[in-house]
Design a protein around this motif. Sequence first.
Motif, PDB file in Angstrom:
ATOM      1  N   UNK A 271      -7.613  -7.604  -2.894  1.00 43.17           N
ATOM      2  CA  UNK A 271      -6.733  -8.464  -3.698  1.00 43.17           C
ATOM      3  C   UNK A 271      -5.694  -9.136  -2.798  1.00 43.17           C
ATOM      4  N   UNK A 272      -5.133  -8.379  -1.866  1.00 45.31           N
ATOM      5  CA  UNK A 272      -4.111  -8.940  -0.974  1.00 45.31           C
ATOM      6  C   UNK A 272      -4.692 -10.069  -0.118  1.00 45.31           C
ATOM      7  N   UNK A 273      -5.940  -9.872   0.336  1.00 47.63           N
ATOM      8  CA  UNK A 273      -6.566 -10.893   1.188  1.00 47.63           C
ATOM      9  C   UNK A 273      -6.999 -12.118   0.398  1.00 47.63           C
ATOM     10  N   UNK A 274      -7.165 -11.957  -0.920  1.00 47.49           N
ATOM     11  CA  UNK A 274      -7.679 -13.061  -1.737  1.00 47.49           C
ATOM     12  C   UNK A 274      -6.649 -13.585  -2.731  1.00 47.49           C
ATOM     13  N   UNK A 275      -5.384 -13.282  -2.444  1.00 52.71           N
ATOM     14  CA  UNK A 275      -4.297 -13.831  -3.256  1.00 52.71           C
ATOM     15  C   UNK A 275      -4.409 -13.494  -4.746  1.00 52.71           C
ATOM     16  N   UNK A 276      -4.820 -12.270  -5.020  1.00 52.71           N
ATOM     17  CA  UNK A 276      -4.895 -11.798  -6.406  1.00 52.71           C
ATOM     18  C   UNK A 276      -3.774 -10.798  -6.655  1.00 52.71           C
ATOM     19  N   UNK A 277      -3.182 -10.868  -7.845  1.00 54.18           N
ATOM     20  CA  UNK A 277      -2.179  -9.881  -8.243  1.00 54.18           C
ATOM     21  C   UNK A 277      -2.873  -8.546  -8.543  1.00 54.18           C
ATOM     22  N   UNK A 278      -2.121  -7.469  -8.376  1.00 51.92           N
ATOM     23  CA  UNK A 278      -2.660  -6.135  -8.633  1.00 51.92           C
ATOM     24  C   UNK A 278      -1.884  -5.471  -9.769  1.00 51.92           C
ATOM     25  N   UNK A 279      -2.612  -5.138 -10.837  1.00 55.30           N
ATOM     26  CA  UNK A 279      -2.041  -4.338 -11.915  1.00 55.30           C
ATOM     27  C   UNK A 279      -2.657  -2.947 -11.793  1.00 55.30           C
ATOM     28  N   UNK A 280      -1.810  -1.937 -11.671  1.00 57.94           N
ATOM     29  CA  UNK A 280      -2.305  -0.561 -11.593  1.00 57.94           C
ATOM     30  C   UNK A 280      -2.337  -0.002 -13.009  1.00 57.94           C
ATOM     31  N   UNK A 281      -3.543   0.225 -13.517  1.00 52.90           N
ATOM     32  CA  UNK A 281      -3.702   0.658 -14.903  1.00 52.90           C
ATOM     33  C   UNK A 281      -4.368   2.014 -14.988  1.00 52.90           C
ATOM     34  N   UNK A 282      -4.639   2.432 -16.211  1.00 50.07           N
ATOM     35  CA  UNK A 282      -5.349   3.692 -16.408  1.00 50.07           C
ATOM     36  C   UNK A 282      -6.040   3.652 -17.762  1.00 50.07           C
ATOM     37  N   UNK A 283      -6.955   4.601 -18.000  1.00 53.09           N
ATOM     38  CA  UNK A 283      -7.517   4.797 -19.329  1.00 53.09           C
ATOM     39  C   UNK A 283      -6.501   5.631 -20.110  1.00 53.09           C
ATOM     40  N   UNK A 284      -6.967   6.265 -21.180  1.00 55.94           N
ATOM     41  CA  UNK A 284      -6.029   7.052 -21.995  1.00 55.94           C
ATOM     42  C   UNK A 284      -5.828   8.434 -21.379  1.00 55.94           C
ATOM     43  N   UNK A 285      -5.676   8.487 -20.065  1.00 55.75           N
ATOM     44  CA  UNK A 285      -5.767   9.781 -19.394  1.00 55.75           C
ATOM     45  C   UNK A 285      -4.471  10.582 -19.385  1.00 55.75           C
ATOM     46  N   UNK A 286      -4.587  11.806 -18.907  1.00 54.98           N
ATOM     47  CA  UNK A 286      -3.457  12.745 -18.857  1.00 54.98           C
ATOM     48  C   UNK A 286      -2.619  12.479 -17.614  1.00 54.98           C
ATOM     49  N   UNK A 287      -1.614  13.321 -17.418  1.00 55.17           N
ATOM     50  CA  UNK A 287      -0.778  13.223 -16.219  1.00 55.17           C
ATOM     51  C   UNK A 287      -1.544  13.541 -14.941  1.00 55.17           C
TER      52      UNK A 287
END
Length: 342
Positions: A271-287
């Motif tokens: 993403x950094x090399x291709x000028x894309x933003x990064x959203x750090x997401x998750x499923x409905x997971x636990x801690x």
Amino acid sequence: MRLSYRPFELEFKHPFGVSSNTRTHTPTVFTKIEVHGFAGYGEACLPPYLGETTESTIAFLEKVQALLKRFLNPLQAPEILMEVDKLSEGNNAAKASVDIALNDLIGKIAGRPFYDIMGFNRPLPTPTACTIGISGEKETAQKIKEANDFSILKIKAGTENDKALVELIRKYTNKPIYIDVNQGWKDKYFVVDMLHWLKEQNVVLVEQPMPVDKTDDMAWVLQKSPLPLIADESIKRYKDLDKIKGCFSGINIKLMKSTGLIEAHRMINYARQNNLKVLLGCMAESSCGASAMAQLMSLGDHVDLDAPNLLKNDPFSGITYTNGKITLTDLPGIGAIPKIPF
Ligand code: MG
């Protein structure tokens, strides 16, 4: 090394509505890998729409059990994960649970958090979006109240009534909003109109506006979009990233899609090399899973890791939510420990 697993039902505080369905539980399978008296933990969170089940995950983990008996040292993780990947085409969540448990184990033995071993900056307390599920006015007002601490809201949209939904939220708060359409909009002209309207409503990004197969329409929409458009269902792993070139402004990376932390990191570099933003997401997971992902927080542009906060029976302790910000523990590995016997 020895692998064991434990299936578990994660319960939501409120039934969780997205454009396609509503659910009250999410099956998950926790993984434990042990060696020399140390234990690392991982998680395979299995929302039904992904197609992985508790049974398919257990069947996969039993193959990994046999494979791990040949390895004595978790520092062989790159080789182990390559062999684990070859065991099947899919099972991304199951693969993620092995990656997370191995990285946790390495950290536990070294006495250092994952981010430190990888040489990433220590994640500072970071604001996360707080998801408000689709429901009636009374429930929505209540959920907005409960999300009082959080500075960003996320709405699961993707129906014909999305304008009404946003207007309803705006009766109660002016906070910035992430809109997750979950592939719900089908017509490219409608999408562009909506994006311009949403821009005026202090919406800051839109996730997966159109179905995965509408790549040509998405390329057209991106050219006209006043808002960042983030790919979620359109990408799972590193190999998918080239396919969405010119269609999105960023990617939503989730460990359960990427097969774990190591490939998630490769995707961030792409993403950094291709000028894309990064959203750090998750499923409905636990801690467990969310604490692992939070190790990467210093590398992302946006963080959407509120899943444990939506659970009634989180069986792990790890990241905490204070004033709408995620704080990591200083524990080694992924920074999470089980609260239940395992
Ligand atoms: Mg999404």
